[in-house]
Design a protein around this motif. Structure first.
Motif, PDB file in Angstrom:
ATOM      1  N   ARG A  87       4.354 -20.105  39.432  1.00 31.76           N
ATOM      2  CA  ARG A  87       3.919 -20.368  40.024  1.00 31.76           C
ATOM      3  C   ARG A  87       5.296 -21.814  40.182  1.00 31.76           C
ATOM      4  NH1 ARG A  87       0.702 -21.685  36.112  1.00 31.76           N
ATOM      5  NH2 ARG A  87      -1.070 -20.684  37.122  1.00 31.76           N
TER       6      ARG A  87
ATOM      7  N   GLU B 212      -4.201 -22.433  42.647  1.00 30.65           N
ATOM      8  CA  GLU B 212      -2.617 -22.559  43.544  1.00 30.65           C
ATOM      9  C   GLU B 212      -2.012 -20.890  43.411  1.00 30.65           C
ATOM     10  OE1 GLU B 212       0.400 -25.419  42.828  1.00 30.65           O
ATOM     11  OE2 GLU B 212       0.895 -26.115  44.586  1.00 30.65           O
ATOM     12  N   ALA B 213      -2.160 -20.966  41.828  1.00 34.81           N
ATOM     13  CA  ALA B 213      -0.935 -19.663  42.337  1.00 34.81           C
ATOM     14  C   ALA B 213      -1.056 -18.626  42.457  1.00 34.81           C
ATOM     15  CB  ALA B 213      -1.381 -19.406  40.498  1.00 34.81           C
TER      16      ALA B 213
ATOM     17  N   PHE C  95       2.887 -16.667  49.198  1.00 39.36           N
ATOM     18  CA  PHE C  95       3.840 -16.728  49.020  1.00 39.36           C
ATOM     19  C   PHE C  95       4.862 -15.817  48.888  1.00 39.36           C
ATOM     20  CE2 PHE C  95       8.188 -19.625  48.064  1.00 39.36           C
ATOM     21  CZ  PHE C  95       8.341 -19.191  49.785  1.00 39.36           C
ATOM     22  N   LEU C  96       4.893 -15.063  48.091  1.00 42.31           N
ATOM     23  CA  LEU C  96       5.919 -14.253  46.804  1.00 42.31           C
ATOM     24  C   LEU C  96       6.138 -13.600  47.484  1.00 42.31           C
ATOM     25  CD1 LEU C  96       7.975 -13.808  44.592  1.00 42.31           C
ATOM     26  CD2 LEU C  96       6.200 -12.332  43.276  1.00 42.31           C
TER      27      LEU C  96
ATOM     28  N   MET D 228       9.951 -10.317  53.231  1.00 40.94           N
ATOM     29  CA  MET D 228      11.286 -10.920  54.339  1.00 40.94           C
ATOM     30  C   MET D 228      12.686 -10.649  53.873  1.00 40.94           C
ATOM     31  SD  MET D 228      10.509 -13.431  56.863  1.00 40.94           S
ATOM     32  CE  MET D 228      11.271 -14.365  57.266  1.00 40.94           C
ATOM     33  N   PHE D 229      12.422 -10.644  52.783  1.00 42.42           N
ATOM     34  CA  PHE D 229      14.183 -10.729  52.394  1.00 42.42           C
ATOM     35  C   PHE D 229      14.300  -9.460  51.221  1.00 42.42           C
ATOM     36  CE2 PHE D 229      13.658 -14.931  52.883  1.00 42.42           C
ATOM     37  CZ  PHE D 229      13.971 -15.091  53.683  1.00 42.42           C
ATOM     38  N   ALA D 230      13.432  -8.818  50.616  1.00 32.20           N
ATOM     39  CA  ALA D 230      14.053  -6.803  50.000  1.00 32.20           C
ATOM     40  C   ALA D 230      12.849  -5.868  50.393  1.00 32.20           C
ATOM     41  CB  ALA D 230      13.593  -8.146  48.391  1.00 32.20           C
TER      42      ALA D 230
ATOM     43  N   GLY E 217      18.781 -11.841  51.776  1.00 24.37           N
ATOM     44  CA  GLY E 217      17.896 -11.355  51.089  1.00 24.37           C
ATOM     45  C   GLY E 217      17.867 -12.909  50.161  1.00 24.37           C
TER      46      GLY E 217
ATOM     47  N   ILE F 102       0.663 -19.939  45.853  1.00 21.26           N
ATOM     48  CA  ILE F 102       1.698 -19.042  45.982  1.00 21.26           C
ATOM     49  C   ILE F 102       2.454 -17.652  45.790  1.00 21.26           C
ATOM     50  CG2 ILE F 102       3.909 -19.640  44.021  1.00 21.26           C
ATOM     51  CD1 ILE F 102       3.247 -21.963  45.369  1.00 21.26           C
ATOM     52  N   PHE F 103       1.101 -17.063  45.105  1.00 22.65           N
ATOM     53  CA  PHE F 103       1.721 -15.149  45.029  1.00 22.65           C
ATOM     54  C   PHE F 103       1.426 -14.825  46.340  1.00 22.65           C
ATOM     55  CE2 PHE F 103      -0.524 -14.819  40.191  1.00 22.65           C
ATOM     56  CZ  PHE F 103       0.339 -15.228  40.173  1.00 22.65           C
TER      57      PHE F 103
ATOM     58  N   THR G  79      17.892  -4.036  46.029  1.00 22.36           N
ATOM     59  CA  THR G  79      17.884  -4.376  46.942  1.00 22.36           C
ATOM     60  C   THR G  79      18.636  -5.444  47.473  1.00 22.36           C
ATOM     61  OG1 THR G  79      15.686  -4.491  47.602  1.00 22.36           O
ATOM     62  CG2 THR G  79      16.668  -2.875  48.680  1.00 22.36           C
TER      63      THR G  79
ATOM     64  N   GLN H 190       6.847  -5.424  59.244  1.00 21.07           N
ATOM     65  CA  GLN H 190       7.723  -6.016  58.228  1.00 21.07           C
ATOM     66  C   GLN H 190       7.263  -7.484  58.858  1.00 21.07           C
ATOM     67  OE1 GLN H 190      11.769  -5.920  57.863  1.00 21.07           O
ATOM     68  NE2 GLN H 190      11.868  -7.072  56.475  1.00 21.07           N
ATOM     69  N   TYR H 191       7.787  -8.401  59.928  1.00 20.69           N
ATOM     70  CA  TYR H 191       6.895  -9.771  60.701  1.00 20.69           C
ATOM     71  C   TYR H 191       6.021  -9.650  60.462  1.00 20.69           C
ATOM     72  CZ  TYR H 191      12.522 -10.370  61.386  1.00 20.69           C
ATOM     73  OH  TYR H 191      13.432 -10.252  61.177  1.00 20.69           O
TER      74      TYR H 191
ATOM     75  N   ALA I  50      13.359  -4.383  44.165  1.00 21.38           N
ATOM     76  CA  ALA I  50      13.649  -5.349  44.988  1.00 21.38           C
ATOM     77  C   ALA I  50      14.531  -5.581  44.467  1.00 21.38           C
ATOM     78  CB  ALA I  50      12.283  -6.417  45.444  1.00 21.38           C
TER      79      ALA I  50
ATOM     80  N   LEU J 223       7.683 -13.833  50.529  1.00 20.42           N
ATOM     81  CA  LEU J 223       9.549 -13.504  50.626  1.00 20.42           C
ATOM     82  C   LEU J 223       9.943 -12.373  50.714  1.00 20.42           C
ATOM     83  CD1 LEU J 223      10.348 -16.758  47.867  1.00 20.42           C
ATOM     84  CD2 LEU J 223      10.680 -16.748  50.631  1.00 20.42           C
ATOM     85  N   LEU J 224       9.251 -11.715  49.673  1.00 20.47           N
ATOM     86  CA  LEU J 224       9.725 -10.144  49.030  1.00 20.47           C
ATOM     87  C   LEU J 224       9.677  -9.315  50.777  1.00 20.47           C
ATOM     88  CD1 LEU J 224       7.684  -9.298  45.696  1.00 20.47           C
ATOM     89  CD2 LEU J 224      10.062  -9.784  45.955  1.00 20.47           C
TER      90      LEU J 224
ATOM     91  N   MET K 135      19.093 -11.596  58.618  1.00 17.65           N
ATOM     92  CA  MET K 135      17.897 -10.474  59.458  1.00 17.65           C
ATOM     93  C   MET K 135      17.320 -11.766  60.541  1.00 17.65           C
ATOM     94  SD  MET K 135      16.636  -8.307  56.339  1.00 17.65           S
ATOM     95  CE  MET K 135      16.021  -9.685  55.360  1.00 17.65           C
TER      96      MET K 135
END
Lengths: 196, 78, 259
Positions: free
Chosen positions: C185, B61-62, B68-69, B75-77, A33, B65-66, A11, B10-11, A8, B72-73, C1
């Protein structure tokens, strides 16, 4: 997971590079990104992070914490000292109270003693006065008795004289010869029973 | 929206990861609610357990957050 | 994007992630490892803030503290008590390290909430480095203090023998996930909060483009920014607290590995 992250990040890095080149060409700057996954900035961030953390650690561990710890232990010491002083004062106050009580009791005893002494003295004076008065009264009584006796004795003698004279006159009147000695004896024997 | 089918997927995937945050919300709510009911039964023990409360909340909560991560991945990566 | 597409469709422009870009401070050139960047700036802002609170605030060394000194003493007392309670008396040796971590994360989170600020702890590189440092330190301490007995951490003696290998696998995995979850976290919380604030702030500009709809949306989004900001202040503290408390928990595991 790690490989995924790396992929990731690769990229992302490519994206950023293309963005950088597009910025260079005068286009509007938009980030594609995630900046967090831009591996090219990792070295920079970690280098400065290490520098900052070393400085921060030095400040915290060598300057700040010893100082705060000293202040806190000073305060603890002051508080304990004050408490001990208060305890001492309390002890002193208790001693003072005991001394006061003792003084009070002493004073009471002293006062009692003085009162008793005064009372005894007064008693003594009173006794003396009473004795004096008794003596005077007794003296006067004897004086009175003596006078009464004198008066009585003189009255006795007078009455005897009168009785002798009267008896002698009576004997003379009856025509007898007055024998003075026999008259006296008769009068005396008669009066013995009456005048006593 | 004349994007390709891959972008659509993806979306959709990004949207689906939001469900994970809902799960984390339930988890954190569970931790806090159970702590509160326990604390109301025995208030004197509550103060000593706040650290445990925060640790439990952090773990619950973690996982949100995962997700959410992952979003993000995606969405952007990807 | 996605951001570009939305921006063109509505006339609004959302760049919620732009705030996290690492930029050189003095030039537009590439970011080398030594280049002073906005990260550098805010890292040293953190150092200065800590200096101000812990050193300047306590310069009076007063028996009866003033406001700043009692704040410094409060943070000292809080972390000292946390280390003592969780990691035990022998954990107090590591109190300066944990205090440093706490002050760093706390001020990074708080200073990141200032407008135009850069949040250092929103970067995986920073939080990952911190978490890896904690992980490695704790593991080394565990092996130095307990030798091979440190592995008792993974061999749960209170469980039946049959399921101990399974538990051991789970324990090992959860042990190695620690730095990952610790870093993600913190960074995730910071990214999410700041991004949400930025998105609401983007909506607040709607009144400039579409006054009719904007009259409805803008006040709501401004209120939402205020609410999120307040929530983020809470989160900033809680995440610093959680990072520190988990470090203490890991330290306890290293010092006393038997369950």
């Amino acid at each position: 997971m790690i490989s995924l992250l790396q992929e990731a990040a690769h990229t992302a890095a490519e994206h950023t590079e293309s963005v950088a080149s597009s910025v260079a060409h005068g286009e509007t700057e938009t980030a594609t990104g995630l900046p967090q996954l831009d591996l090219t900035s990792f070295g920079n961030q970690i280098f400065w992070l290490v520098v900052a953390m070393v400085v921060l650690y030095w400040i915290v561990a060598k300057v700040a914490l010893p100082r705060i710890g000293a202040v806190l232990s000073d305060r603890q010491g002051a508080i304990t000292g004050d408490l001990m002083a208060a305890e001492e004062f309390k002890l002193k106050a208790r001693e003072a109270e005991a001394a006061y009580d003792k003084a009070l009791a002493d004073a009471r005893a002293e006062a009692g003693k003085i009162v008793a002494a005064n009372r005894a003295e007064i008693q003594k004076e009173l006794d003396a006065a009473i004795a004096h008065a008794d003596a005077e009264i007794a003296a006067r009584a004897t004086e009175s008795e003596r006078r009464i006796r004198e008066i009585r004795d003189s009255a006795d003698n007078d009455a005897r004289e009168v009785a002798r004279d009267v008896t002698a006159e009576l004997v003379r009147a009856f025509g007898g010869v007055v024998d003075q000695a026999a008259v006296d004896q008769a009068v005396d024997s008669r009066m013995k029973g009456t005048l006593q | 929206m004349e994007g390709n089918i891959g972008e659509l997927g993806q979306y959709i995937g990004v949207g689906l990861t939001a469900i994970g945050m809902g799960g984390a919300a339930i988890g954190v709510g569970n931790v806090a609610g159970n702590f509160l009911s326990g604390a109301l039964r025995n208030p004197s023990a509550a103060a000593s357990q706040t650290a445990t409360l925060f640790i439990g909340m952090a773990f619950a909560e973690a996982l949100g957050i995962f997700s959410f991560l992952v979003a993000l991945l995606l969405m952007f990566a990807v | 994007m996605a951001t570009e597409a939305h921006g063109e469709a509505t006339g609004l422009s959302f760049h919620p992630m732009d705030q996290f870009i690492v930029r050189p401070l003095f030039s537009d050139g590439p970011v080398h490892w030594y280049t002073p960047t906005n990260v550098t700036l805010w890292l040293f802002a953190i150092v200065l803030a800590t200096l101000a609170l812990l050193v300047l605030g306590t310069r009076g060394r007063a028996i009866v503290p003033n406001r700043s000194q009692s704040m410094a003493e409060m943070s000292y007392g809080m972390i000292h008590k946390m280390v003592g309670d969780i990691a035990g008396k022998d954990g107090l040796k590591y109190f300066p390290y944990i205090m440093t971590l706490f002050m760093f994360v706390l001020f990074a989170n708080f200073l990141g909430l200032l407008p135009m600020a850069f949040t250092v702890t929103s970067h995986i590189a920073v939080t990952g480095f911190l978490a890896l440092a904690v992980f490695l330190t704790v593991t080394v301490i565990g092996f130095v203090k307990n030798g091979a007995h440190f592995l008792d951490l993974f061999w749960v003696r209170s469980a039946p023998l049959a399921i101990r290998p399974v538990l051991a696998v789970i324990e090992v995995i959860s042990y190695f996930v620690r730095p990952l979850s610790l870093s993600i976290r913190l960074a995730g919380n910071m990214i999410a909060g700041h991004a949400v604030i930025k998105v609401f702030a983007g909506f607040a500009a709607l009144i400039l483009i579409n006054p009719g709809l904007g009259a409805l949306v803008t006040p709501v989004s401004i209120l939402a920014v205020v609410g999120m900001y307040a929530f983020e202040i809470l989160v900033a503290f809680i995440q610093a607290y959680v990072f520190t408390i988990l470090t203490c928990v890991y330290l306890k595991d290293a010092l006393h590995p038997s369950h």
